[in-house]
Design a protein around this motif. Structure first.
Motif, PDB file in Angstrom:
ATOM      1  N   HIS A 123     -14.719 -36.128 -33.429  1.00 19.90           N
ATOM      2  CA  HIS A 123     -13.684 -35.374 -32.711  1.00 19.90           C
ATOM      3  C   HIS A 123     -13.577 -33.983 -33.315  1.00 19.90           C
ATOM      4  O   HIS A 123     -14.027 -33.751 -34.444  1.00 19.90           O
TER       5      HIS A 123
ATOM      6  N   ARG B 152     -23.254 -38.400 -38.831  1.00 24.82           N
ATOM      7  CA  ARG B 152     -23.197 -38.110 -37.390  1.00 24.82           C
ATOM      8  C   ARG B 152     -21.808 -37.579 -37.011  1.00 24.82           C
ATOM      9  O   ARG B 152     -21.682 -36.599 -36.271  1.00 24.82           O
ATOM     10  N   ASP B 153     -20.763 -38.251 -37.535  1.00 21.55           N
ATOM     11  CA  ASP B 153     -19.394 -37.804 -37.235  1.00 21.55           C
ATOM     12  C   ASP B 153     -19.171 -36.360 -37.692  1.00 21.55           C
ATOM     13  O   ASP B 153     -18.536 -35.562 -37.003  1.00 21.55           O
TER      14      ASP B 153
ATOM     15  N   PHE C 184     -11.556 -37.507 -21.500  1.00 21.06           N
ATOM     16  CA  PHE C 184     -12.676 -37.492 -22.445  1.00 21.06           C
ATOM     17  C   PHE C 184     -13.170 -38.918 -22.706  1.00 21.06           C
ATOM     18  O   PHE C 184     -14.366 -39.164 -22.834  1.00 21.06           O
ATOM     19  N   GLY C 185     -12.208 -39.863 -22.779  1.00 21.25           N
ATOM     20  CA  GLY C 185     -12.582 -41.263 -22.998  1.00 21.25           C
ATOM     21  C   GLY C 185     -13.394 -41.803 -21.842  1.00 21.25           C
ATOM     22  O   GLY C 185     -14.360 -42.547 -22.034  1.00 21.25           O
TER      23      GLY C 185
ATOM     24  N   VAL D 147     -12.384 -39.657 -41.376  1.00 21.03           N
ATOM     25  CA  VAL D 147     -12.857 -41.042 -41.462  1.00 21.03           C
ATOM     26  C   VAL D 147     -12.534 -41.647 -42.825  1.00 21.03           C
ATOM     27  O   VAL D 147     -12.616 -42.856 -43.001  1.00 21.03           O
TER      28      VAL D 147
ATOM     29  N   GLY E 204     -17.026 -40.716 -22.116  1.00 16.92           N
ATOM     30  CA  GLY E 204     -17.734 -41.525 -23.118  1.00 16.92           C
ATOM     31  C   GLY E 204     -17.958 -42.943 -22.634  1.00 16.92           C
ATOM     32  O   GLY E 204     -19.043 -43.513 -22.811  1.00 16.92           O
TER      33      GLY E 204
ATOM     34  N   ILE F 189     -15.420 -38.233 -29.078  1.00 15.35           N
ATOM     35  CA  ILE F 189     -16.537 -37.726 -28.257  1.00 15.35           C
ATOM     36  C   ILE F 189     -17.818 -37.935 -29.062  1.00 15.35           C
ATOM     37  O   ILE F 189     -17.991 -37.339 -30.137  1.00 15.35           O
ATOM     38  N   PHE F 190     -18.688 -38.794 -28.572  1.00 14.07           N
ATOM     39  CA  PHE F 190     -19.921 -39.159 -29.293  1.00 14.07           C
ATOM     40  C   PHE F 190     -19.616 -39.565 -30.740  1.00 14.07           C
ATOM     41  O   PHE F 190     -20.328 -39.204 -31.672  1.00 14.07           O
ATOM     42  N   GLY F 191     -18.547 -40.296 -30.912  1.00 15.08           N
ATOM     43  CA  GLY F 191     -18.222 -40.834 -32.235  1.00 15.08           C
ATOM     44  C   GLY F 191     -17.424 -39.901 -33.125  1.00 15.08           C
ATOM     45  O   GLY F 191     -16.947 -40.307 -34.177  1.00 15.08           O
TER      46      GLY F 191
ATOM     47  N   THR G  43      -9.166 -38.660 -29.547  1.00 10.03           N
ATOM     48  CA  THR G  43     -10.146 -38.425 -28.490  1.00 10.03           C
ATOM     49  C   THR G  43     -11.545 -38.424 -29.092  1.00 10.03           C
ATOM     50  O   THR G  43     -11.986 -37.433 -29.670  1.00 10.03           O
TER      51      THR G  43
ATOM     52  N   ARG H 114      -6.826 -37.151 -23.006  1.00  4.17           N
ATOM     53  CA  ARG H 114      -7.582 -38.101 -23.848  1.00  4.17           C
ATOM     54  C   ARG H 114      -8.358 -39.065 -22.977  1.00  4.17           C
ATOM     55  O   ARG H 114      -9.514 -39.372 -23.232  1.00  4.17           O
TER      56      ARG H 114
ATOM     57  N   ARG I 239     -12.111 -47.552 -32.783  1.00  7.67           N
ATOM     58  CA  ARG I 239     -12.172 -46.105 -32.607  1.00  7.67           C
ATOM     59  C   ARG I 239     -11.111 -45.633 -31.621  1.00  7.67           C
ATOM     60  O   ARG I 239     -10.629 -44.522 -31.710  1.00  7.67           O
ATOM     61  N   ARG I 240     -10.800 -46.518 -30.667  1.00  7.97           N
ATOM     62  CA  ARG I 240      -9.931 -46.065 -29.584  1.00  7.97           C
ATOM     63  C   ARG I 240      -9.031 -47.196 -29.111  1.00  7.97           C
ATOM     64  O   ARG I 240      -9.511 -48.143 -28.493  1.00  7.97           O
TER      65      ARG I 240
END
Lengths: 299, 192
Positions: free
Chosen positions: B35, B137-138, A66-67, A136, A70, B31-33, B29, A63, A273-274
């Protein structure tokens, strides 16, 4: 050409599983928090917790990798933004320290006892995020602390200096935290230092932009000011969040077409988000002055 | 699919593994908003190799497990994944595709179906908050990531399921292809 028996069997299977799904959905909505499916969910979360916790720890390097990729993309923009913020905060800190010293002297003069404010007096418990909802449309995380550690339902949860949500379900060793970005979330909040109050609602799909609604048009809110929980209290209801937990910074202010209310956009302090580590505030600090809410807004 | 106790064990373990990996690692994780989504890929892969009846049963079970593990409204994921599993299974039964790259478009279509249908179900269940355009986008990021990982993921699942498959569509396709003629020196394509 087509075997009727096979076609019938196939259609029957589809009908049975769709009907089962709808039955589960209906039963889940119809039952209370202590009902069968809610209890099943709590039980399975407790059973899965050790495996999820292990998997979460074992896969953290992946993780982070990948983080890191970004973060590298975002780092340049963040650097400039943070430098500007540090300059602004330095001047604010100087002003706040002066104001705090003045306030301490004044409260001594009028004989008021000093009360602990957030985060002092809240007995925070640190917890690790072990699972996160995959869509989401439901923003929740599972943490590795539960009722055995003193965590209870409705306690506020913070991360990286800002509010992230509240506890909605507890088992012995885990708890589910519904984030402030969840569609069902609403937090009464106040803009500092103007004092305007409203309700913070999420925008599904954009955790970096929360909305503070129901602020009267005559109380102008300015950009770069801080939004904190208002800790609303009255004789009948009380906000689940104690007063003074930082939520975020005002980034934009919109007036509605009749200019009766303002809609304030907030960038949350916590990266919603994280985040891997959170703190559960297990004790409510002594009540401070209640914030006034506009009429019609929910606490 | 051959209905035997080992089949249930294999599929059950696969689903549990996919759900645990999803909620404890992949969902965290960004990635560009967005996963990847391993659960829908797993359902699509099993349905692709095992057919529509197995597909809808596995879709229901995967949705049930996902809702249990994530604390979301129970039944919503089951409903959508049942439909996804059935659709992918029917596609395989009707078209009988055997091309090695087929998992990529199948994975992409299944993921697009999952994110769009789940959004529609969420709206029907009353979201209660504003929806940002960034949701789109997600969704796109999830579809792209799943397309990229679909081929290795399908291959891995095929290997695990192979002993339980009554018909392996990939093997069937290979057998159907006519062998190219070989020349006297034994090289294919060189008929000299």
């Amino acid at each position: 050409m087509f075997d009727k028996k096979v076609v019938r069997r196939r259609r029957a299977a589809l009908a049975v599983f769709v009907a089962l799904s709808i039955a589960v959905l209906t039963a889940y909505f119809g039952e209370s928090g202590g009902g069968f499916f809610h209890a099943l969910q709590r039980g399975s979360q407790e059973a899965f917790a050790p495996v999820e916790s292990g998997a979460s720890r074992a896969l953290k390097p992946v993780r982070d990798l990948f983080g890191w990729v970004g973060d590298t993309f975002d780092a340049k923009g963040d650097n400039e933004q943070l430098r500007a913020e540090v300059e602004r905060l330095r001047s604010e800190l100087a002003r706040s320290q002066t104001a705090e010293r003045d306030a301490a002297q004044l409260s001594g003069i009028v004989g008021l006892s000093r009360q602990d404010m957030y985060p002092r007096g809240t007995d925070p418990i640190a917890a690790r995020v072990i699972a996160r909802a995959p869509t989401v449309w439901y923003s929740s995380v599972k943490i590795d602390k539960g009722s055995g550690d003193g965590v209870k339902v409705d306690q506020p949860v913070i991360a990286a200096g800002g509010l992230v949500g509240r506890v909605t379900q507890v088992t012995g060793g885990t708890a589910e935290v519904r984030l402030i970005t969840d569609a069902s979330s609403a937090v009464t909040a106040q803009v500092m230092p103007e004092g305007a109050s409203g309700v913070v609602r999420p925008q599904v799909g954009n955790p970096n932009d929360l909305l503070l609604d129901l602020i009267e048009g005559d109380r102008r809110v300015t950009e770069d000011t801080t939004v904190v929980t208002s800790g609303f209290t009255s004789t009948k209801v009380e906000s689940l969040f104690p007063r003074g937990i930082p939520i975020g910074t005002v980034t934009k202010v919109d007036l509605d077409e009749f200019e009766q209310y303002q809609r304030v956009h907030i960038r949350p302090f916590a990266n919603l988000r994280r985040f891997d580590i959170v703190q559960v505030l297990t004790r409510r600090p002594p009540n401070t002055q209640a914030a006034a809410l506009p009429e019609g807004s929910a606490p | 699919m051959i209905v035997a106790p080992m089949t249930f064990v294999r599929v059950g373990l696969l689903l549990i593994l996919a759900v645990i990996l999803q909620v404890s690692a992949v969902s965290q994780t960004s990635i560009f908003g967005g996963h990847a989504d391993l659960v829908v890929l797993t359902v699509a892969a099993i349905a692709y190799y095992a057919g529509s009846v197995s597909g809808c049963a596995v879709g229901f079970a995967a949705g049930f497990l996902l809702d249990l593990a994530s604390g979301a409204t129970m039944g919503a994921s089951s409903l959508v994944l049942t439909a996804i599993g059935y659709s992918v299974g029917r596609f395989r039964e009707l078209r009988d595709p055997s091309h090695g790259l087929m998992p990529a478009p199948v994975g992409a279509a299944a993921t697009a179906g999952w994110v769009l249908t789940f959004a529609a179900v969420s709206f029907m269940l009353d979201v209660g908050a504003r929806v940002s355009p960034l949701v789109i986008r997600d969704m796109v990021v999830t579809v792209v990531l799943n397309t990229l990982i679909a081929i290795p993921w399908f291959v891995a699942i095929r290997r695990i399921l192979r002993p339980s498959l009554s018909v392996d569509p990939v093997e069937l396709g290979r057998r159907r292809q006519q062998p190219r003629s070989a020349g006297p020196i034994g090289l294919r394509g060189l008929e000299i």
